[in-house]
Design an enzyme around this catalytic site. Structure first.
Site, PDB file in Angstrom:
ATOM      1  N   LYS A  13      -7.408  13.202 -12.575  1.00 55.81           N
ATOM      2  CA  LYS A  13      -7.173  14.445 -11.835  1.00 55.81           C
ATOM      3  C   LYS A  13      -7.910  15.623 -12.460  1.00 55.81           C
ATOM      4  O   LYS A  13      -8.579  16.389 -11.770  1.00 55.81           O
ATOM      5  CB  LYS A  13      -5.659  14.759 -11.788  1.00 55.81           C
ATOM      6  CG  LYS A  13      -4.806  13.644 -11.207  1.00 55.81           C
ATOM      7  CD  LYS A  13      -3.322  13.993 -11.206  1.00 55.81           C
ATOM      8  CE  LYS A  13      -2.731  14.230 -12.577  1.00 55.81           C
ATOM      9  NZ  LYS A  13      -2.718  13.040 -13.459  1.00 55.81           N
ATOM     10  N   ARG A 124      -9.273   8.488 -24.120  1.00 52.32           N
ATOM     11  CA  ARG A 124      -9.593   9.900 -23.849  1.00 52.32           C
ATOM     12  C   ARG A 124      -9.744  10.688 -25.150  1.00 52.32           C
ATOM     13  O   ARG A 124      -8.968  10.545 -26.065  1.00 52.32           O
ATOM     14  CB  ARG A 124      -8.470  10.527 -23.001  1.00 52.32           C
ATOM     15  CG  ARG A 124      -8.645  12.025 -22.787  1.00 52.32           C
ATOM     16  CD  ARG A 124      -7.876  12.542 -21.591  1.00 52.32           C
ATOM     17  NE  ARG A 124      -6.430  12.428 -21.714  1.00 52.32           N
ATOM     18  CZ  ARG A 124      -5.567  12.740 -20.746  1.00 52.32           C
ATOM     19  NH1 ARG A 124      -6.018  13.173 -19.570  1.00 52.32           N
ATOM     20  NH2 ARG A 124      -4.282  12.607 -20.942  1.00 52.32           N
ATOM     21  N   ARG A 157      -5.501  13.608 -28.107  1.00 55.02           N
ATOM     22  CA  ARG A 157      -4.213  14.273 -27.909  1.00 55.02           C
ATOM     23  C   ARG A 157      -3.112  13.409 -28.521  1.00 55.02           C
ATOM     24  O   ARG A 157      -3.117  12.190 -28.360  1.00 55.02           O
ATOM     25  CB  ARG A 157      -3.954  14.439 -26.410  1.00 55.02           C
ATOM     26  CG  ARG A 157      -4.598  15.672 -25.817  1.00 55.02           C
ATOM     27  CD  ARG A 157      -4.578  15.680 -24.311  1.00 55.02           C
ATOM     28  NE  ARG A 157      -3.275  15.386 -23.703  1.00 55.02           N
ATOM     29  CZ  ARG A 157      -3.060  15.418 -22.391  1.00 55.02           C
ATOM     30  NH1 ARG A 157      -4.035  15.739 -21.550  1.00 55.02           N
ATOM     31  NH2 ARG A 157      -1.870  15.133 -21.902  1.00 55.02           N
ATOM     32  N   ARG A 168       5.240   8.243 -20.856  1.00 59.63           N
ATOM     33  CA  ARG A 168       4.755   9.148 -19.802  1.00 59.63           C
ATOM     34  C   ARG A 168       4.620   8.418 -18.473  1.00 59.63           C
ATOM     35  O   ARG A 168       4.870   8.994 -17.413  1.00 59.63           O
ATOM     36  CB  ARG A 168       3.420   9.777 -20.223  1.00 59.63           C
ATOM     37  CG  ARG A 168       3.620  10.856 -21.292  1.00 59.63           C
ATOM     38  CD  ARG A 168       2.335  11.177 -22.016  1.00 59.63           C
ATOM     39  NE  ARG A 168       1.334  11.746 -21.156  1.00 59.63           N
ATOM     40  CZ  ARG A 168       0.021  11.672 -21.391  1.00 59.63           C
ATOM     41  NH1 ARG A 168      -0.431  11.035 -22.459  1.00 59.63           N
ATOM     42  NH2 ARG A 168      -0.819  12.228 -20.558  1.00 59.63           N
TER      43      ARG A 168
HETATM   44  P1  ADP Z   1      -1.849  14.224 -17.935  1.00 63.51           P
HETATM   45  O1  ADP Z   1      -3.215  14.312 -18.513  1.00 63.51           O
HETATM   46  O2  ADP Z   1      -1.056  13.070 -18.354  1.00 63.51           O
HETATM   47  O3  ADP Z   1      -1.824  14.413 -16.460  1.00 63.51           O
HETATM   48  P2  ADP Z   1      -0.867  16.857 -18.506  1.00 63.51           P
HETATM   49  O4  ADP Z   1      -1.887  17.473 -19.368  1.00 63.51           O
HETATM   50  O5  ADP Z   1      -0.833  17.207 -17.074  1.00 63.51           O
HETATM   51  O6  ADP Z   1      -0.987  15.304 -18.691  1.00 63.51           O
HETATM   52  O7  ADP Z   1       0.580  17.108 -19.113  1.00 63.51           O
HETATM   53  C1  ADP Z   1       0.883  16.930 -20.469  1.00 63.51           C
HETATM   54  C2  ADP Z   1       2.362  17.205 -20.703  1.00 63.51           C
HETATM   55  O8  ADP Z   1       2.671  18.569 -20.360  1.00 63.51           O
HETATM   56  C3  ADP Z   1       3.319  16.368 -19.854  1.00 63.51           C
HETATM   57  O9  ADP Z   1       3.594  15.099 -20.437  1.00 63.51           O
HETATM   58  C4  ADP Z   1       4.555  17.278 -19.828  1.00 63.51           C
HETATM   59  O10 ADP Z   1       5.288  17.205 -21.036  1.00 63.51           O
HETATM   60  C5  ADP Z   1       3.943  18.664 -19.740  1.00 63.51           C
HETATM   61  N1  ADP Z   1       3.757  19.119 -18.337  1.00 63.51           N
HETATM   62  C6  ADP Z   1       2.577  19.415 -17.716  1.00 63.51           C
HETATM   63  N2  ADP Z   1       2.778  19.806 -16.445  1.00 63.51           N
HETATM   64  C7  ADP Z   1       4.123  19.761 -16.258  1.00 63.51           C
HETATM   65  C8  ADP Z   1       4.979  20.024 -15.146  1.00 63.51           C
HETATM   66  N3  ADP Z   1       4.481  20.423 -13.949  1.00 63.51           N
HETATM   67  N4  ADP Z   1       6.317  19.862 -15.317  1.00 63.51           N
HETATM   68  C9  ADP Z   1       6.831  19.476 -16.489  1.00 63.51           C
HETATM   69  N5  ADP Z   1       6.098  19.192 -17.570  1.00 63.51           N
HETATM   70  C10 ADP Z   1       4.739  19.329 -17.470  1.00 63.51           C
HETATM   71  P1  ADP Z   2      -5.687  13.136 -15.757  1.00 66.07           P
HETATM   72  O1  ADP Z   2      -6.016  14.594 -15.672  1.00 66.07           O
HETATM   73  O2  ADP Z   2      -5.295  12.556 -14.441  1.00 66.07           O
HETATM   74  O3  ADP Z   2      -4.699  12.828 -16.843  1.00 66.07           O
HETATM   75  P2  ADP Z   2      -8.392  12.845 -16.863  1.00 66.07           P
HETATM   76  O4  ADP Z   2      -9.268  13.493 -15.857  1.00 66.07           O
HETATM   77  O5  ADP Z   2      -8.137  13.558 -18.130  1.00 66.07           O
HETATM   78  O6  ADP Z   2      -7.025  12.376 -16.160  1.00 66.07           O
HETATM   79  O7  ADP Z   2      -9.034  11.401 -17.179  1.00 66.07           O
HETATM   80  C1  ADP Z   2      -8.422  10.509 -18.109  1.00 66.07           C
HETATM   81  C2  ADP Z   2      -9.532   9.825 -18.937  1.00 66.07           C
HETATM   82  O8  ADP Z   2     -10.278   8.936 -18.098  1.00 66.07           O
HETATM   83  C3  ADP Z   2     -10.548  10.784 -19.541  1.00 66.07           C
HETATM   84  O9  ADP Z   2     -10.947  10.256 -20.779  1.00 66.07           O
HETATM   85  C4  ADP Z   2     -11.726  10.768 -18.542  1.00 66.07           C
HETATM   86  O10 ADP Z   2     -12.966  11.004 -19.177  1.00 66.07           O
HETATM   87  C5  ADP Z   2     -11.647   9.351 -18.004  1.00 66.07           C
HETATM   88  N1  ADP Z   2     -11.984   9.234 -16.565  1.00 66.07           N
HETATM   89  C6  ADP Z   2     -11.708  10.130 -15.579  1.00 66.07           C
HETATM   90  N2  ADP Z   2     -12.117   9.657 -14.378  1.00 66.07           N
HETATM   91  C7  ADP Z   2     -12.664   8.425 -14.606  1.00 66.07           C
HETATM   92  C8  ADP Z   2     -13.277   7.422 -13.760  1.00 66.07           C
HETATM   93  N3  ADP Z   2     -13.379   7.602 -12.428  1.00 66.07           N
HETATM   94  N4  ADP Z   2     -13.701   6.295 -14.358  1.00 66.07           N
HETATM   95  C9  ADP Z   2     -13.584   6.115 -15.699  1.00 66.07           C
HETATM   96  N5  ADP Z   2     -13.023   7.012 -16.538  1.00 66.07           N
HETATM   97  C10 ADP Z   2     -12.564   8.160 -16.006  1.00 66.07           C
END
Ligand code: ADP
Ligand code: ADP
Ligand code: ZN
Length: 214
Positions: A13, A124, A157, A168
């Site tokens: 995302k 990542r 991270r 998660r």
């Molecule tokens: P991911 O890369 O897994 O999508 P995020 O960076 O979006 O992770 O989120 C990391 C952490 O921040 C989550 O595990 C949660 O603890 C917190 N967090 C982020 N967005 C929200 C939300 N909308 N509601 C509650 N917690 C959140």
């Molecule tokens: P989210 O925000 O949903 O947690 P990220 O965009 O941070 O996900 O992507 C998670 C990991 O996967 C990162 O290390 C990113 O570089 C990698 N990644 C993202 N999209 C792709 C894809 N289409 N194919 C392979 N790796 C990907």
């Protein structure tokens, strides 16, 4: 046009939201990025959120809803990345936008199976200075563990370690996946196969956004 990017952690995302906002002028709101920044600066929000983030749990809804109210911009299309994550958050967002005579146009579901999610999350790496996101296999930096853009040493991270990743994914299934039906019942859900390359997913997304206009 306002979009919600919905889907499990690691589905891609953030990667897609960054590119789409750069190329199409959306404001990218990543609640995860905002929270991590608050933690690193030691703000009151950061202090409250830290334990939840470290253990892979969600930060309480009241804090998140107050946060989104504060950062919502006027008069620009937004990509909500990582928000909403619960039904109360989704309801609050709808009400907030309604008050501004706006709405969520589409919720785009990034669909990927658990095995691939774990591979994406554990590989990542992020740049602590500029926020660029890499993957050791799928999007490696040119020089070992160094950011291409700014030269800083990349970090993993804490919550991308495998024990926390499993938690998660459970939290996503239990608390966030009900949003799929929430948006589907409003005819706002678009499913995207997130298991393809970054470019293929982006092309799909772009075709869709450009057809719609915004
Ligand atoms: P991911 O890369 O897994 O999508 P995020 O960076 O979006 O992770 O989120 C990391 C952490 O921040 C989550 O595990 C949660 O603890 C917190 N967090 C982020 N967005 C929200 C939300 N909308 N509601 C509650 N917690 C959140
Ligand atoms: P989210 O925000 O949903 O947690 P990220 O965009 O941070 O996900 O992507 C998670 C990991 O996967 C990162 O290390 C990113 O570089 C990698 N990644 C993202 N999209 C792709 C894809 N289409 N194919 C392979 N790796 C990907
Ligand atoms: Zn950098």
């Amino acid at each position: 046009m306002n979009l919600v990017f919905l889907g499990p952690p690691g589905a891609g995302k953030g990667t897609q939201a960054k590119r789409l906002s750069q190329e199409r002028g959306f404001v990218h709101i990543s609640t995860g990025d905002i929270l991590r920044d608050a933690v690193s600066r030691g703000t009151p929000l950061g202090k409250k959120a830290k334990e939840y983030i470290d253990s892979g749990e969600l930060v309480p809804d009241d804090l998140m809803i107050a946060l989104i109210e504060e950062v919502l911009p006027e008069g620009r299309g937004v990509i909500f990345d990582g928000f909403p994550r619960t039904i109360p958050q989704a309801d609050a967002l709808d009400r907030l936008l309604e008050g501004k005579r706006q709405e969520i146009r589409w919720a785009i579901l990034f669909d990927l199976d658990d095995e691939e999610l774990i591979e994406r999350l554990t590989g990542r790496r992020t740049c602590p200075s500029c926020g660029e996101v890499y993957h050791m296999t799928f999007k490696p930096p040119k020089k070992d563990e160094i950011c291409d853009k700014c030269g800083s040493a990349l970090i993993q991270r804490d919550d991308d370690r495998e024990e926390v990743v499993k938690r998660r994914l459970e939290v996503y299934r239990r608390q966030t996946s009900p949003l799929i039906d929430y948006y589907d019942s409003k005819n706002k859900l678009i499913r995207l196969d997130a298991g393809r390359s970054i470019d293929e997913v982006y092309t799909d997304l772009l075709r869709f956004v450009d057809e719609e206009g915004h």
